[in-house]
Design a protein around this motif. Structure first.
Motif, PDB file in Angstrom:
ATOM      1  N   LEU A 207       0.849  -1.200   0.000  1.00  0.00           N
ATOM      2  CA  LEU A 207       0.000   0.000   0.000  1.00  0.00           C
ATOM      3  C   LEU A 207       0.876   1.238   0.000  1.00  0.00           C
ATOM      4  O   LEU A 207       1.855   1.323   0.742  1.00  0.00           O
ATOM      5  CB  LEU A 207      -0.866   0.032   1.258  1.00  0.00           C
ATOM      6  CG  LEU A 207      -2.189  -0.743   1.266  1.00  0.00           C
ATOM      7  CD1 LEU A 207      -2.981  -0.383   2.513  1.00  0.00           C
ATOM      8  CD2 LEU A 207      -3.005  -0.482   0.017  1.00  0.00           C
ATOM      9  N   ALA A 213      -7.483   0.185   1.324  1.00  0.00           N
ATOM     10  CA  ALA A 213      -7.822  -1.138   0.794  1.00  0.00           C
ATOM     11  C   ALA A 213      -9.114  -1.631   1.427  1.00  0.00           C
ATOM     12  O   ALA A 213      -9.277  -1.554   2.653  1.00  0.00           O
ATOM     13  CB  ALA A 213      -6.697  -2.113   1.084  1.00  0.00           C
ATOM     14  N   ILE A 222      -8.577  -1.254  -4.098  1.00  0.00           N
ATOM     15  CA  ILE A 222      -7.814  -0.168  -3.466  1.00  0.00           C
ATOM     16  C   ILE A 222      -8.300   1.166  -4.028  1.00  0.00           C
ATOM     17  O   ILE A 222      -8.457   1.323  -5.246  1.00  0.00           O
ATOM     18  CB  ILE A 222      -6.312  -0.378  -3.709  1.00  0.00           C
ATOM     19  CG1 ILE A 222      -5.937  -1.689  -2.999  1.00  0.00           C
ATOM     20  CG2 ILE A 222      -5.487   0.782  -3.166  1.00  0.00           C
ATOM     21  CD1 ILE A 222      -4.561  -2.159  -3.204  1.00  0.00           C
TER      22      ILE A 222
END
Ligand code: F6R
Length: 608
Positions: A207, A213, A222
């Motif tokens: 990430l 997410a 996402i």
């Protein structure tokens, strides 16, 4: 520093969470907890102390049913270690459970706001504020609430979030603290680091800051802050699983000490091609190097100590001035940096908050940033202009050993490479340095064969109250590392001194029986070091001398002598550090210390 794990799938979540948390123990923690949706409600169980306490409470997970959950190991920042302050933290109505790694800097203002709006608090944590804020802003869409909350909080965070209204989803978001998503078949995971999920999947998403997410068992979506879907490509992790396991050794630290010859080979070999150094994709041309008026090295802890060695090595080889700074100092001292400065950032984890902030400051001031990092794709690697990875493999022990050693070898590569381009080395010298570099792994193997000698010395001195490390130039840099290694895992008070500086104050601490580890590997400084050894011996010190095998004179003054093989003076650091690591390890082992998880320490220091 704080470990996060999350699971959603068809298996019982709690054992998977406990297993994942165990793999993150190395990060350092003082309490642990899990939150699992049991089909009706979110159930939370947490406890101060080691993970085993929690595992026993939950009968290794059997007592807590449910197939979706989040878990956490906490390294206390706001509020002392306690059951209440452990994560997950839950909102007043029990709708949200949150695990958090990082620090919410404006939590007091947010808490005040929430108190005024009727929320009550049970813990002293900054994380509880986030759980309450989520509930406060929640109007039926968790994604909206998460976006609202991260717009309000300042600081660093990786969050794992459960909401009782959507029991088939986990929400995750990060800024400045690491978080990955593991992609399985009808099951997905979140984790602070790869070892937590390595036995489940090798496909991950990393990430980026403020990507949110939404994780279901068969889908991961996402979003960015505008609720636009972000397309990401999964990254395959090809680590050998045994690299993250102890493989028969009692401690990760010992295993990692023993792995150093291989780690160094892996780091050097791909970069020496046809007798020349090739620095991956780093395009440092002669013209670029010539226009650097100085190099600044920034790092923390042991990585900073690599920087101390690097100053001697790079200055000696290239004659470019090198400044070094601990990252937490650099970022706040208005450093004199511009586009004529090369900043070298060193970090094993690539996530250290102070080092990352220093990097950002250097870039803001126009410097070119080259980082030396072990964790591929980490924040520091991502934000640097150039990266040279240390191929040490996963380092689990809190006390660094193989990462330190591989960082040193990358420094040698950089120094030789630059010195050559600047015309400071003859071809004979260039080839001599490469030959010496290539020999380091076998010379380290040789030292490792004598580990019992260090075990014996440790058995004599593990009860010492204070231990001093002294040396000059590179040996001083090694003293810093030897002293840190010892104190962090054995809790023995220790100091490192530039040997010539002793008589300006510290020598007053030397008394009958004080152990002084004297490093005297540098040929041209050997005589000077021997004078310093004599000075402490005259005041009653017991001296453990560390020198090269051709300096037998050490035995005349030192009580014990440990010899290392000979190489050029600049690379002796790589050999000298090995006995220091082993000595610290054996001392800590004899004291019965928790070597891989020393008290109060964390592997990845993701807060300021
Ligand atoms: C000591 C140790 C620490 C780290 C420091 C920086 O054994 O491991 O001093 O060197 O916390 O960490 P990284 O290299 O991850 O930035």
């Amino acid at each position: 520093m704080c470990g996060i794990v999350g699971y959603i799938g068809n298996d019982q979540a709690t054992p998977i969470l406990l297993n994942g948390l165990e793999k993150l123990e190395y990060r350092g923690y003082d309490s642990a907890g899990v939150a699992v949706y049991d089909g009706k409600h979110i159930q939370v169980e947490k406890s101060e102390g080691r993970l085993k306490v929690l595992a026993d409470l939950l009968d290794n997970g059997k007592k807590l049913p449910g197939t979706i959950g989040i878990g956490h190991t906490r390294w206390a920042t706001h509020g002392k270690p306690s059951d209440i302050n452990s994560h997950p933290q839950v909102s007043n109505l029990g709708k949200f459970a949150v695990v958090h790694n990082g620090i919410i800097e404006n939590y007091l203002a947010l808490k005040e706001f929430l108190l005024k709006n009727g929320k009550t608090f049970v813990s002293e944590t900054d994380t509880e504020v986030v759980a309450q804020l989520l509930e406060y802003y929640y109007q039926g869409d968790v994604l909206d609430a998460v976006i609202k909350v991260i717009g309000k909080v300042e600081g660093s965070y990786a969050f794992g979030i459960l909401c009782e209204d959507v029991p088939d989803q986990i929400f995750a978001v990060r800024k400045k603290s690491p978080l990955i998503i593991g992609l399985g078949k009808n099951e997905n995971f979140i984790a602070s680091d790869i070892p937590a999920i390595l036995n489940k999947t090798r496909e991950i998403y990393r990430l980026e800051n403020n990507e949110i997410a939404v994780i279901k068992n068969d889908q991961v979506t996402i979003y960015d802050l505008d609720k636009e879907v972000v397309k990401k490509t999964p990254c395959h992790i090809d680590w050998d699983i045994s690299a993250a396991e102890k493989g028969g050794y009692e401690h990760f630290m010992f295993k990692e000490i023993m792995e150093q010859p291989k780690a160094i080979c892996d780091t050097i070999h791909p970069r020496i091609q046809n007798g020349r150094i090739v620095l991956d994709d780093v395009t440092l041309t002669k013209e670029e190097i010539e226009q650097f008026k100085k190099i600044v090295i920034v790092a923390c802890g042991s990585a900073y100590h690599v920087g101390v060695v690097a100053k001697y090595v790079i200055e000696k080889m290239t004659r470019i001035p090198v400044d070094i700074d601990v990252a937490s100092e650099f970022r706040y001292r208005n450093p004199i940096i511009d586009d004529k400065v090369l900043v070298i950032v060193i970090s094993q984890s690539g996530e250290t908050a102070d080092t990352l902030a220093a990097l950002q400051e250097a870039k803001r001031l126009g410097a070119r940033v080259l980082s030396i990092v072990n964790v591929v794709g980490s924040a520091i690697a991502n934000e640097s202009d150039d990266v040279l990875y240390t191929w040490a493999g996963p380092e689990i022990s809190v006390a660094t050993t193989k990462a330190y050693s591989t960082q040193l070898t990358v420094i040698y590569l950089i120094a030789i490479y630059m010195a050559d381009l600047l015309g400071k080395l003859s071809q004979e010298e260039y080839q001599m340095y490469l030959k010496d570099l290539n020999r380091l792994p076998e010379q380290i193997e040789e030292i490792l064969k004598h580990k019992e000698q260090l075990q014996y010395l440790a058995s004599k001195y593990f009860n010492a109250k204070d231990i001093f490390f002294i040396g000059r130039n590179i040996d001083y840099a090694m003293s810093l590392e030897g002293s840190l290694k010892l104190k962090e895992i054995s809790y023995i008070h220790s100091e490192a001194y530039a040997a010539g500086e002793l008589k300006h104050g510290t020598i007053s601490l030397i008394e009958d029986g004080t152990l002084v580890v004297a490093l005297a590997t540098q040929d041209i400084l050997f005589e000077k070091m021997m004078s310093n050894v004599e000075e402490v011996v005259a005041r009653g010190a017991v001296v453990l001398g560390l020198t090269t095998e051709d300096h037998k004179e050490m035995e005349q003054s030192a009580t014990h002598t440990f010899y290392i093989p000979r190489t050029n003076d600049l690379m002796l650091a790589s050999l000298a550090v090995i006995p220091l690591q082993l000595f610290a390890y054996y001392v800590a082992s004899m004291k019965g210390c928790d070597i891989d998880k020393p008290r109060n320490l964390a592997k990845s220091v993701t807060v300021e």
